[in-house]
Scaffold this active site. Structure first.
Site, PDB file in Angstrom:
ATOM      1  N   SER A 151       0.798  -1.387  -0.150  1.00 53.78           N
ATOM      2  CA  SER A 151       0.080  -0.206  -0.017  1.00 53.78           C
ATOM      3  C   SER A 151       0.830   1.281   0.037  1.00 53.78           C
ATOM      4  O   SER A 151       0.347   2.357  -0.287  1.00 53.78           O
ATOM      5  CB  SER A 151      -0.967  -0.070   1.220  1.00 53.78           C
ATOM      6  OG  SER A 151      -0.264  -0.010   2.342  1.00 53.78           O
TER       7      SER A 151
ATOM      8  N   HIS B  89      -5.478  -3.034  -2.613  1.00 50.45           N
ATOM      9  CA  HIS B  89      -5.185  -2.174  -3.731  1.00 50.45           C
ATOM     10  C   HIS B  89      -5.073  -2.868  -4.961  1.00 50.45           C
ATOM     11  O   HIS B  89      -4.439  -2.178  -5.936  1.00 50.45           O
ATOM     12  CB  HIS B  89      -3.695  -1.281  -3.363  1.00 50.45           C
ATOM     13  CG  HIS B  89      -3.911  -0.371  -2.052  1.00 50.45           C
ATOM     14  ND1 HIS B  89      -4.657   0.659  -2.277  1.00 50.45           N
ATOM     15  CD2 HIS B  89      -3.645  -0.777  -0.823  1.00 50.45           C
ATOM     16  CE1 HIS B  89      -4.654   1.111  -1.051  1.00 50.45           C
ATOM     17  NE2 HIS B  89      -3.919   0.305  -0.133  1.00 50.45           N
TER      18      HIS B  89
ATOM     19  N   LYS C 247     -12.118   0.717  -1.939  1.00 50.48           N
ATOM     20  CA  LYS C 247     -11.211   1.188  -2.731  1.00 50.48           C
ATOM     21  C   LYS C 247     -11.690   1.126  -3.825  1.00 50.48           C
ATOM     22  O   LYS C 247     -12.797   1.922  -4.225  1.00 50.48           O
ATOM     23  CB  LYS C 247     -10.089   0.679  -2.361  1.00 50.48           C
ATOM     24  CG  LYS C 247      -9.349   0.462  -0.947  1.00 50.48           C
ATOM     25  CD  LYS C 247      -7.917   0.320  -0.711  1.00 50.48           C
ATOM     26  CE  LYS C 247      -7.522   0.222   0.568  1.00 50.48           C
ATOM     27  NZ  LYS C 247      -7.887   1.180   1.311  1.00 50.48           N
TER      28      LYS C 247
END
Ligand code: WAQ
Ligand code: MG
Length: 649
Positions: free
Chosen positions: A436, A464, A496
């Protein structure tokens, strides 16, 4: 219902001579590790090397266990053993025991018994049946906190005596207990009773003397003696709240302790001085490439809403429809009353998206990691964790009580070495799929091979990666099509690229069943709201129906890297996270501030999110950044870095 426990006893002997003994009360899943600790203790005892070690296991029903509080403790320092024994005598007399002097005299003469002499407190008649053995207080242990790791350390005289004394003081008919250790190098003993508490006295004998023993003083009818012995020898007892060993009476007093608020003030001061103090910023518009703050338009390069879905009208409609249909909250945890059709539908869709049999959704990604790691790694196992893993994985490791072995970032040779050195019976290799703070991708083939070879579970965190990496945004697995095996747990987040809120794991049916029954953050959290479930479901539909969105994101990243390189800025990534490492915290803050003056938001990332000395700007690219946005950011960055270099190096 509490489950059953086991009484675990160890005795070690050499040539028939007793060397060491110990006992525990242990949950079935913790048996192995405690046995290993006791074995260590038996094999490495100062009394010598055993040729015979006896383990005894006895099932106890949880309902039969008596929970007792530890006795209060105090310490008396005597000048000589004579003085110590006189104090013991006086305390005994204070309990109304007329022949206290004689009893202490008997205690001094004891040696070589495995148990205690049970005496009538008034007539001093011996009440136990085998005078060479005595009565043994057994089937007892100290309560352990869940985070405590068992230890194979040598005998802790104080802690073990505290357990025994609490049990004996609470036995029917027992009015007091006296003890002198039989260890030649341990001269502290005690007198204990419910009214006196546990009074430590030192010294009670000359250093080097093998004398030692225990006396339990009884008052009651002869008929009831059997009941007392039965309690001492058979009733399972767990003792709570044993205080740390008090300082010896002669030890110097500690410094006065400042008020607790002083510690908080100190920490805040330190954070400010080190440029590590943080506050929230408030944005006045939905996440997007262009947002509003303080009435100004800001170019956003710090959002995790990679695909710009969080404010998509279809997402909002799906969430709103779910709210209108099911309400705003679920009113229960998943295993009680909180599961709605939309939870199951989303889990189905996530499993299909990642190509697994099943999926389990959590309230947040943090809850998924910090819950699943402990569920997979009970105490006694070993978890191998990349040094750059996300905080939620680190906390999961800590919560598990498993041994934590950190390997060098994405270094499979180091991982292999460390696994081989531990050769654990059970364990897990866990890694971010996309890191990250660095934007790089884990060496998945290497990781899976290590895990397979050593029969460990494997888990990757695709927070991610989901919706970002690989064809269709299916994640890092799609980067390695030749892979034969897959991770046991593919974790990800809804918050996300999927533009919603929550976490998930994609797993086999069997693993899903296990995790639903074993993961505390799943079991003891309210089920996530229908709004966030429906939004995530819609996001998966949109990503599937519009492959151009993920392609656009990936093309934007490539374009942005090119723009940076053209301006002499060193940057690389395998995801949509672009780190620009600066080093010094102040310099990173200054660079971010200078971008902010140009109305561009990037995240300055400092310790403890990254190792000290590697402070950086972290930029995230979105699918809907225009080429103009990307160029403008690259220009501003070049200016900011030039300035940061001039003022800070
Ligand atoms: N039940 C009854 N008696 C026992 C037991 C038992 N489970 N275990 C030992 N004894 C008797 C036996 O006669 C031993 O010789 C004697 O007690 C002493 O046992 O605050 O180490 O295990 O630091 O040597 C006191 C700690 C330490 C004081 C006592 O006893 C402190 C100790 P040891
Ligand atoms: Mg001893």
């Amino acid at each position: 219902m509490p489950s059953d426990l086991f009484s675990l006893k160890m005795r070690a002997a050499a040539d028939g001579r007793h060397i060491s003994g110990a006992e525990k009360i242990v949950a079935p899943e913790d048996l192995a590790v405690h046995m290993r600790c006791l074995l260590e203790r038996a094999l490495h005892h100062a009394n010598g090397e055993p040729d015979f070690i006896n383990f005894k296991l006895e099932r106890l029903s949880a309902g039969s266990i008596l929970h007792l509080d530890a006795l209060p403790v105090r310490s008396l320092a005597a000048d000589t053993p004579e003085d110590g024994l006189a104090r013991m005598r006086d305390l005994l007399a204070s309990l109304g025991i007329a022949r206290a002097g004689e009893i202490v005299g008997l205690l001094r003469g004891l040696r070589g018994m495995r148990g205690a002499a049970l005496l009538d407190a008034d007539t001093l008649e011996r009440l136990d049946s085998d005078p060479s053995r005595g009565v043994r207080a057994t089937v007892m242990d100290a309560a352990r906190s869940p985070s405590e790791t068992p230890s194979s350390a040598a005998k802790n005289h104080y802690a073990e005596a505290m357990v025994l004394a609490a049990k004996v003081a609470n036995a029917p008919g027992i009015v007091a207990e006296l003890c002198i250790s039989d260890d030649p190098d341990y001269v502290t003993g005690y007198i204990a009773s419910k009214s006196l508490g546990y009074v430590r006295i030192a010294p009670l004998k000359q250093l080097g003397s093998p004398a030692g023993g225990r006396i339990f003083l009884y008052r009651g009818t002869r008929a009831d003696v059997a009941r007392t012995i039965d309690f001492l020898e058979k009733r399972p007892v767990v003792v709570h709240g044993i205080p740390p060993r008090p300082q010896d009476a002669s030890a110097p007093q500690a410094e006065p302790v400042p008020p607790p608020s002083e510690a908080i003030r100190h920490t805040l001061r330190e954070l400010r001085e080190r440029s590590l103090f943080r506050t929230e910023e408030v944005f006045e518009s939905p996440p997007a490439p262009h947002v509003r703050q303080h009435g100004r338009e800001i170019l956003m390069f710090a959002s995790n809403d990679y695909l710009d879905l969080a404010n998509d009208p279809r997402m909002k409609e799906a969430a709103a429809a779910a709210v209108l249909r099911y309400g705003t909250g679920t009113g229960g945890s998943r295993l009680t009353t909180g599961t709605l059709p939309v939870h199951r539908e989303l889990e189905r869709a996530l499993a299909d998206f990642k190509g697994t049999e099943d999926a389990v959704v959590f309230a947040t990604g943090f809850a998924a990691n910090s819950g699943v790691v402990p569920a997979l790694c009970p105490r006694g196992s070993v978890v191998f964790s990349d040094e750059l893993n996300h905080a939620s994985i680190i906390d999961g490791c800590r919560l598990s009580g498993a041994k934590i072995v950190v390997y060098r970032h994405n270094d499979m040779a180091d991982l292999e070495r460390k696994i081989a050195a531990e050769s654990p019976r059970r364990g897990l290799v866990v890694s971010d799929a996309v890191f990250s703070m660095d934007g790089d991708v884990a060496d998945l083939p290497g990781l899976l091979e290590c895990a397979r070879k050593h029969r460990l579970f494997s888990m990757i965190d695709e927070a991610h990666a989901t919706g970002v990496v690989g064809p269709g945004g299916h994640g890092v697995l799609s980067l390695f099509p030749a892979l034969k095996s897959r991770p046991d747990v593919i974790m990800g987040t809804l918050s996300k690229a999927l533009g919603s809120e929550g976490g998930f794991v994609c797993v086999s049916h069997e693993m899903a069943e296990y995790l639903r029954n074993r993961t505390r953050s799943y079991i003891f959290s309210t089920a996530p709201s229908p709004a966030s479930m429906a939004a995530a479901l819609e996001a998966i539909r949109i990503i599937g129906a519009e492959p151009g969105r993920v392609e656009r994101l990936q093309a934007n990243v490539a374009f942005f890297l090119n723009e940076l390189h053209d301006r002499g800025i060193d940057a690389k990534t395998q995801s949509a996270i672009v780190p620009i490492v600066i080093g010094d915290s102040d310099a990173a803050l200054a660079a971010a501030a200078s971008l902010r003056r140009e109305n561009i938001v990037v995240s300055p990332i400092r310790y403890p999110s990254v190792p000290e000395g590697t402070a950086r700007l972290r930029l995230t690219v979105m699918a809907t950044h225009s080429e103009d946005d990307l160029r403008r950011c690259a220009d501003a960055l070049a200016r900011a870095l030039g300035q940061a270099v001039r003022t800070h190096f």
